[in-house]
Scaffold this motif. Structure first.
Motif, short mmCIF file in Angstrom:
data_model
loop_
_atom_site.label_atom_id
_atom_site.label_comp_id
_atom_site.label_asym_id
_atom_site.label_seq_id
_atom_site.Cartn_x
_atom_site.Cartn_y
_atom_site.Cartn_z
N ASP A 12 0.83 -1.19 0.00
CA ASP A 12 0.00 0.00 0.00
C ASP A 12 0.87 1.24 0.00
O ASP A 12 2.09 1.17 0.08
CB ASP A 12 -0.96 0.01 1.20
CG ASP A 12 -0.25 0.02 2.55
OD1 ASP A 12 0.98 0.23 2.59
OD2 ASP A 12 -0.92 -0.16 3.57
N ASN A 14 -9.13 4.83 3.52
CA ASN A 14 -8.35 4.41 2.37
C ASN A 14 -9.12 4.58 1.07
O ASN A 14 -10.33 4.78 1.06
CB ASN A 14 -7.81 2.99 2.52
CG ASN A 14 -8.87 1.96 2.79
OD1 ASN A 14 -9.89 1.94 2.14
ND2 ASN A 14 -8.63 1.11 3.76
N ILE A 40 -9.06 2.62 -2.82
CA ILE A 40 -8.57 1.44 -3.51
C ILE A 40 -8.70 1.66 -5.01
O ILE A 40 -9.80 1.96 -5.52
CB ILE A 40 -9.34 0.18 -3.07
CG1 ILE A 40 -9.13 -0.01 -1.55
CG2 ILE A 40 -8.88 -1.05 -3.85
CD1 ILE A 40 -10.00 -1.07 -0.93
N LYS A 48 -3.92 -0.08 -2.68
CA LYS A 48 -4.59 0.62 -1.59
C LYS A 48 -3.75 1.81 -1.15
O LYS A 48 -2.54 1.70 -0.96
CB LYS A 48 -4.81 -0.33 -0.42
CG LYS A 48 -5.59 0.31 0.72
CD LYS A 48 -6.00 -0.72 1.77
CE LYS A 48 -4.83 -1.30 2.47
NZ LYS A 48 -4.70 -1.01 3.86
N ASP A 51 -3.57 4.38 1.92
CA ASP A 51 -4.05 4.70 3.27
C ASP A 51 -3.78 6.18 3.52
O ASP A 51 -2.62 6.62 3.49
CB ASP A 51 -3.33 3.85 4.32
CG ASP A 51 -3.75 2.40 4.26
OD1 ASP A 51 -4.88 2.12 3.85
OD2 ASP A 51 -2.93 1.53 4.66
#
Length: 177
Positions: A30, A71, A73, A80, A82
């Motif tokens: 991520d 988050n 996506i 992803k 964050d």
């Protein structure tokens, strides 16, 4: 990053991307971004990303209420992002103020300083006991050796009850020399 910059949303990259920039690169699943927004920014943040990302305005509202994260996506890749809200404490404000522009491809990207990544990684290590956080901090120390503001790190590690971890990292660095 380009979208955040164009929208004048204060941000800084942190987490594994900051580790990869300042220390020993590792794989990550991520992207961690610290942002500074208010509830009035929710529609703007959602509009910035909703074309390419799944992003929920209620999760942004909840993050603002709880002082946590939400988050986004990516629809095509599943990547992803964050979004961590900047903490409104002395250290959170100081680390965000110290963020610096570093070149990435043809863009200047705001990234947490190596000192602040070390402090945050030690904090995450203490909370989670995950060795990756300690290894990340160790790698930054090894790569940035001699270029770190060790007084700054020690001051905040003392304030956050992390001084034992910081001193351990320093000892390891001296043994490796």
């Amino acid at each position: 990053v380009a979208q955040l910059q164009e929208a004048n949303i204060p941000y800084m990259l942190t987490g594994a991307l900051a580790v990869n920039y300042h220390g020993i690169p590792r794989a990550t699943h991520d992207i961690d971004v610290v942002i500074l927004i208010a509830s009035t920014d929710i529609p703007r943040v959602k509009a910035l990303f909703e074309r390419d990302f799944f992003i929920d305005d209620e999760s942004i509202r909840a993050a603002l209420r709880e002082g946590s994260m939400f988050n986004a996506i990516h629809k095509d890749t599943g990547l992803k992002v964050d979004f961590w809200l900047r903490k409104d404490d002395a250290y959170g404000r100081e680390a965000f103020r110290r963020r610096a522009a570093y070149p990435y491809q043809d863009v200047q990207v705001l990234i947490a300083t190596p000192e602040d990544v070390i402090i945050t990684k030690l904090e995450w290590y203490r909370m989670s006991d995950s060795d990756k956080h300690y290894s990340d901090a160790r790698g930054i120390c090894a790569i940035q050796k001699g270029g770190l503001d060790t007084g700054y790190i020690a001051r905040w590690c003392r304030a956050k009850s992390l001084l034992d971890l910081w001193e351990g990292l320093r000892r390891e660095g001296e043994e490796d020399s």
